[in-house]
Design a protein around this motif. Structure first.
Motif, PDB file in Angstrom:
ATOM      1  N   CYS A 111      54.111   7.845  35.119  1.00  0.00           N
ATOM      2  CA  CYS A 111      53.008   7.810  36.086  1.00  0.00           C
ATOM      3  C   CYS A 111      51.776   7.197  35.435  1.00  0.00           C
ATOM      4  O   CYS A 111      50.933   6.626  36.114  1.00  0.00           O
ATOM      5  CB  CYS A 111      52.705   9.206  36.637  1.00  0.00           C
ATOM      6  SG  CYS A 111      51.476   9.144  37.947  1.00  0.00           S
ATOM      7  N   PHE A 112      51.691   7.326  34.108  1.00  0.00           N
ATOM      8  CA  PHE A 112      50.579   6.652  33.429  1.00  0.00           C
ATOM      9  C   PHE A 112      50.625   5.156  33.773  1.00  0.00           C
ATOM     10  O   PHE A 112      49.609   4.537  34.097  1.00  0.00           O
ATOM     11  CB  PHE A 112      50.670   6.862  31.902  1.00  0.00           C
ATOM     12  CG  PHE A 112      49.343   6.696  31.214  1.00  0.00           C
ATOM     13  CD1 PHE A 112      48.660   7.784  30.711  1.00  0.00           C
ATOM     14  CD2 PHE A 112      48.752   5.447  31.098  1.00  0.00           C
ATOM     15  CE1 PHE A 112      47.415   7.633  30.094  1.00  0.00           C
ATOM     16  CE2 PHE A 112      47.518   5.278  30.492  1.00  0.00           C
ATOM     17  CZ  PHE A 112      46.850   6.373  29.987  1.00  0.00           C
ATOM     18  N   ASP A 118      46.936  11.279  43.137  1.00  0.00           N
ATOM     19  CA  ASP A 118      47.864  11.480  42.023  1.00  0.00           C
ATOM     20  C   ASP A 118      48.433  12.888  42.175  1.00  0.00           C
ATOM     21  O   ASP A 118      47.700  13.877  42.087  1.00  0.00           O
ATOM     22  CB  ASP A 118      47.093  11.329  40.712  1.00  0.00           C
ATOM     23  CG  ASP A 118      47.955  11.607  39.486  1.00  0.00           C
ATOM     24  OD1 ASP A 118      48.827  12.503  39.557  1.00  0.00           O
ATOM     25  OD2 ASP A 118      47.749  10.965  38.457  1.00  0.00           O
ATOM     26  N   HIS A 154      50.821  17.072  39.443  1.00  0.00           N
ATOM     27  CA  HIS A 154      50.893  18.537  39.354  1.00  0.00           C
ATOM     28  C   HIS A 154      51.093  19.161  40.739  1.00  0.00           C
ATOM     29  O   HIS A 154      50.583  20.241  41.018  1.00  0.00           O
ATOM     30  CB  HIS A 154      49.653  19.090  38.657  1.00  0.00           C
ATOM     31  CG  HIS A 154      49.609  18.714  37.210  1.00  0.00           C
ATOM     32  ND1 HIS A 154      50.315  19.399  36.240  1.00  0.00           N
ATOM     33  CD2 HIS A 154      49.006  17.681  36.582  1.00  0.00           C
ATOM     34  CE1 HIS A 154      50.123  18.822  35.065  1.00  0.00           C
ATOM     35  NE2 HIS A 154      49.333  17.784  35.243  1.00  0.00           N
ATOM     36  N   THR A 184      54.919  11.712  39.154  1.00  0.00           N
ATOM     37  CA  THR A 184      55.733  11.609  37.948  1.00  0.00           C
ATOM     38  C   THR A 184      57.101  12.255  38.128  1.00  0.00           C
ATOM     39  O   THR A 184      57.244  13.206  38.903  1.00  0.00           O
ATOM     40  CB  THR A 184      55.008  12.289  36.761  1.00  0.00           C
ATOM     41  OG1 THR A 184      55.778  12.106  35.573  1.00  0.00           O
ATOM     42  CG2 THR A 184      54.813  13.788  36.985  1.00  0.00           C
ATOM     43  N   LYS A 191      57.571  15.898  35.114  1.00  0.00           N
ATOM     44  CA  LYS A 191      57.085  17.283  35.107  1.00  0.00           C
ATOM     45  C   LYS A 191      58.067  18.147  35.916  1.00  0.00           C
ATOM     46  O   LYS A 191      59.125  18.508  35.415  1.00  0.00           O
ATOM     47  CB  LYS A 191      55.649  17.358  35.627  1.00  0.00           C
ATOM     48  CG  LYS A 191      54.675  16.530  34.773  1.00  0.00           C
ATOM     49  CD  LYS A 191      53.236  16.812  35.108  1.00  0.00           C
ATOM     50  CE  LYS A 191      52.277  15.771  34.553  1.00  0.00           C
ATOM     51  NZ  LYS A 191      52.226  15.661  33.093  1.00  0.00           N
TER      52      LYS A 191
HETATM   53  N1  PLP Z   1      48.495  11.980  36.153  1.00  0.00           N
HETATM   54  C1  PLP Z   1      48.297  13.294  35.854  1.00  0.00           C
HETATM   55  C2  PLP Z   1      47.397  14.098  36.740  1.00  0.00           C
HETATM   56  C3  PLP Z   1      48.945  13.873  34.751  1.00  0.00           C
HETATM   57  O1  PLP Z   1      48.754  15.165  34.467  1.00  0.00           O
HETATM   58  C4  PLP Z   1      49.797  13.061  33.964  1.00  0.00           C
HETATM   59  C5  PLP Z   1      50.478  13.621  32.772  1.00  0.00           C
HETATM   60  O2  PLP Z   1      49.939  14.291  31.953  1.00  0.00           O
HETATM   61  C6  PLP Z   1      49.971  11.726  34.308  1.00  0.00           C
HETATM   62  C7  PLP Z   1      49.297  11.210  35.408  1.00  0.00           C
HETATM   63  C8  PLP Z   1      50.890  10.837  33.519  1.00  0.00           C
HETATM   64  O3  PLP Z   1      52.207  11.118  33.880  1.00  0.00           O
HETATM   65  P1  PLP Z   1      53.419  10.593  32.992  1.00  0.00           P
HETATM   66  O4  PLP Z   1      53.691  11.663  31.981  1.00  0.00           O
HETATM   67  O5  PLP Z   1      54.541  10.357  33.947  1.00  0.00           O
HETATM   68  O6  PLP Z   1      52.951   9.321  32.347  1.00  0.00           O
END
Ligand code: PLP
Length: 417
Positions: free
Chosen positions: A133-134, A229, A232, A260, A263
């Motif tokens: 997701c990053f 996003d 969570h 994501t 998680k």
């Molecule tokens: N967005 C939020 C709110 C997150 O908490 C995180 C992860 O810590 C991410 C994006 C990034 O997700 P990913 O681990 O899939 O890169």
């Protein structure tokens, strides 16, 4: 002279690199900074887990099982046997990986299936997968927004949203955390072509929720788009796990959802954007982390596929994490602790002082409970806390054990009476 001998030109006696002085300088600069981080008490040491991710884990240096209350394993699926089996099966059938980005030769039928299932789960037209997701957050703003556009971002949004917005050329506007008055003022004053409001659905440090219904209302009033996003929230928040838009009764009214697979949804890795077909199609053409990074490996795609099947069939795990959360929050509040956030499995036990939070977490570990203290700069000065995360896989007895340990440590450290 072989073709490899050229590298010898750059090597001194004993194979030492000619850049030794520059490297020594780098080591000194970073070493000093690391010492500073340690002195400030904010150095992040990594505990090494020797089991699979679960509610009960073992860590290096001990054979004893400890109870894990700090994973994002909200649905308890990280070591689910059915999922692991499916992942093994697709690993055998489709191989270890694709050695390619999606548009060259990195798209298998299972990638298309997963994108379709995620879109179905969220009730959207299409989905695009990313390695994380990053990456999804890094790829979206730059791809779709131009200098004629504006993005309105909650000041406490996740680092990946902040970084993604930095990369784009739109006008960047920050509004105060969950402050709709501030957001409205800024929307009203904007004459941008596209206006995009960007928010976390659930803010992970405080476990509090974006006022999504009211954000959607403002978006309609000022002709703006809404991006959320849902890292969570997806899979476990809202009555059937559809996330913040379900929790706040605005299902289907958010324009763009990023989330994501790393998680609640099996905990492997992967991220995605889901939304209108034209947006997804455009991202496949323009989004840099998608175009220039390897495709998701089949074993990881398999995890997502199996989890989606499970969630499309039943909301039982979602309900379990919700009732576990209620049990923990209620008992802890009754015992005199302050638990921040709203009804979410992220339960920050507020302690205030950074050293107290760190000592508290150490004391919990001696009682077999793994929780982490968070302090400045991750959270504001004076707002140190222990962030407890509840899972559907915790039994009631495990939750009660954690509560008992909190009460014991809380009394001994004079946090409660
Ligand atoms: N967005 C939020 C709110 C997150 O908490 C995180 C992860 O810590 C991410 C994006 C990034 O997700 P990913 O681990 O899939 O890169």
């Amino acid at each position: 002279m072989s073709i490899f001998s050229k590298s010898l030109l750059f090597r001194g006696v004993g194979g030492r690199h000619y850049s030794a002085a520059a490297q020594a300088q780098l080591r000194e600069i970073l070493g000093n900074q690391l010492a500073g981080i340690k002195e400030a008490g904010t150095f992040k040491a990594e505990r090494v887990i020797t089991s699979s991710q679960s509610t009960q884990i073992t860590v290096q240096g001990s054979d004893k099982k400890i109870l894990n209350f700090c994973a994002n394993n909200y649905l308890g699926l990280a070591n689910n046997p059915e999922i692991v089996e499916h992942s093994q099966k697709l690993l055998e059938q489709y191989g270890a990986g694709l050695s390619s980005v999606r548009f060259i030769c990195g798209t298998q039928d299972i990638h298309k299936q997963l994108e379709k299932k995620i879109a179905q789960f969220h009730g959207r037209e299409d989905t695009i997968l990313y390695a994380s997701c990053f990456d999804a957050n890094a790829g979206i703003f730059e791809a779709i927004l131009t200098p004629e556009d504006a993005v309105f971002s909650d000041e406490l949004n996740h680092a990946s949203i902040i970084d993604g917005i930095r990369l784009c050329k739109a006008k960047k506007q920050r509004y105060r955390h969950r402050d709709l008055g501030d957001l409205e003022e800024q929307l009203k004053a904007s004459d941008a072509r596209l206006k995009l409001i960007a928010t976390d659905g659930v803010f992970s440090m405080d476990g509090n929720i974006a006022p999504l219904a009211r954000i959607v209302e403002l978006a309609k009033k000022y002709n703006a788009l809404v991006f959320v996003d849902e890292c969570h929230a997806t899979g476990f928040f809202g009555a059937t796990g559809r996330g913040t838009e379900e929790y706040d009764n605005v299902m289907g009214q958010v324009d763009i959802i990023n989330s994501t697979l790393g998680k609640a949804l099996g905990g492997a890795s992967g991220g995605y954007t889901t939304g209108p077909a034209e947006l997804i199609s455009f991202l496949r053409q323009k989004s840099r982390p998608y175009l220039f990074s390897n495709t998701l490996p089949p074993a990881v795609v398999a995890v997502g596929l199996k989890v989606m099947d499970m969630l499309l069939q039943s909301s039982e795990l979602t309900q379990r994490v919700q009732s576990n959360t209620q049990r923990f929050r209620q008992a802890m509040t009754m015992a005199g602790f302050t638990i921040a956030g709203e009804n979410h499995p992220i339960c920050p036990v507020m302690l205030g002082d950074a050293r107290l939070a760190s000592k508290f977490a150490d004391e919990m570990l001696t009682r077999g409970i793994y929780v982490i203290g968070f302090s400045y700069p991750v959270v504001p000065q004076g707002k140190a806390r222990i962030r407890v995360q509840i899972s559907a896989a915790h039994t009631e007895a495990e939750i009660d054990r954690a509560i008992d340990a909190f009460i014991e440590v809380g009394r001994s450290l004079k946090v409660i009476q």
